[in-house]
Design a protein around this motif. Structure first.
Motif, short mmCIF file in Angstrom:
data_model
loop_
_atom_site.label_atom_id
_atom_site.label_comp_id
_atom_site.label_asym_id
_atom_site.label_seq_id
_atom_site.Cartn_x
_atom_site.Cartn_y
_atom_site.Cartn_z
N GLN A 90 -5.00 0.03 -7.03
CA GLN A 90 -4.91 1.48 -7.16
C GLN A 90 -3.52 1.98 -6.76
N LEU A 91 -3.00 1.46 -5.65
CA LEU A 91 -1.68 1.90 -5.18
C LEU A 91 -0.58 1.49 -6.16
N ARG A 92 -0.69 0.28 -6.70
CA ARG A 92 0.32 -0.18 -7.65
C ARG A 92 0.26 0.62 -8.95
N LYS A 93 -0.95 0.95 -9.38
CA LYS A 93 -1.12 1.76 -10.59
C LYS A 93 -0.52 3.15 -10.39
N LEU A 94 -0.60 3.63 -9.16
CA LEU A 94 -0.05 4.94 -8.80
C LEU A 94 1.48 4.94 -8.85
N GLY A 95 2.07 3.74 -8.75
CA GLY A 95 3.53 3.63 -8.79
C GLY A 95 4.15 3.28 -7.45
N ALA A 96 3.31 2.96 -6.48
CA ALA A 96 3.82 2.57 -5.16
C ALA A 96 4.11 1.07 -5.17
N SER A 97 5.08 0.68 -4.38
CA SER A 97 5.42 -0.72 -4.21
C SER A 97 4.57 -1.28 -3.07
N VAL A 98 3.77 -2.30 -3.35
CA VAL A 98 2.88 -2.89 -2.35
C VAL A 98 3.31 -4.33 -2.12
N GLU A 99 3.66 -4.63 -0.87
CA GLU A 99 4.07 -5.98 -0.49
C GLU A 99 3.08 -6.51 0.54
N LYS A 115 6.69 5.58 -5.90
CA LYS A 115 7.94 5.18 -5.25
C LYS A 115 7.78 4.90 -3.75
N ASP A 116 6.62 5.21 -3.15
CA ASP A 116 6.40 4.85 -1.74
C ASP A 116 6.33 3.34 -1.63
N ARG A 117 6.63 2.84 -0.43
CA ARG A 117 6.56 1.40 -0.17
C ARG A 117 5.49 1.15 0.87
N VAL A 118 4.57 0.24 0.57
CA VAL A 118 3.48 -0.12 1.47
C VAL A 118 3.63 -1.61 1.79
N VAL A 119 3.81 -1.93 3.08
CA VAL A 119 3.94 -3.32 3.50
C VAL A 119 2.73 -3.67 4.36
N VAL A 120 1.95 -4.64 3.90
CA VAL A 120 0.75 -5.08 4.60
C VAL A 120 1.07 -6.41 5.27
N SER A 121 0.99 -6.46 6.60
CA SER A 121 1.25 -7.68 7.37
C SER A 121 -0.04 -8.12 8.05
N MET A 122 -0.57 -9.25 7.60
CA MET A 122 -1.84 -9.76 8.14
C MET A 122 -1.78 -11.27 8.26
N THR A 123 -2.61 -11.81 9.16
CA THR A 123 -2.71 -13.26 9.26
C THR A 123 -3.43 -13.79 8.03
#
Length: 125
Positions: free
Chosen positions: A60-69, A26-34
């Motif tokens: 791995q993070l998505r499999k764990l159940g975290a939202s990765v954007e 349920k954690d949210r991870v937002v990756v902002s890169m060029t």
């Protein structure tokens, strides 16, 4: 410390993502890169020749159940301004001139301000 509710993680580089730990479902991870940094991270191969470490961590993070954007930015993302290059104190304790200098140093690192323009702005105040 108690871990209550979902957390929000802001990531600005592949190395930050790879070092990220203590992520739960349920954690949210937002990756902002060029685009260039993102392409470079995805092209990098792992030691075993499989998927890139960046892609493996996202999976791995998505499999764990975290939202990765993953967000593609047009310019380098904003980093928190550091006072350590100026007076070495806290940001709140900086003089207006030191604050401007720290800001211009950050913008030069991001590539949004040319060295000559930064000097002109610093002189002009």
């Amino acid at each position: 410390p108690l871990s209550v509710g979902k957390r929000y993680h802001r990531i600005f580089s592949a190395s930050q993502l790879l070092d990220l730990d203590r992520v739960v479902a349920k954690d949210r991870v937002v990756v902002s890169m060029t685009r260039d940094d993102l392409d470079g991270a995805k092209r990098e191969k792992s030691n075993d020749g499989g998927a890139s470490p960046f892609d493996a961590k996202v999976k791995q993070l998505r499999k764990l159940g975290a939202s990765v954007e993953i967000r593609e930015t047009k310019v380098a993302p904003l980093w928190p301004i550091s006072a350590h290059g100026s007076d070495g104190g806290d940001l709140e304790d900086l003089t207006p001139e030191s604050t401007l200098k720290a800001f211009l140093e950050q913008e030069k690192r991001r590539g949004t301000v040319d060295e000559d323009i930064a000097e002109e702005l610093l002189v002009a105040g």
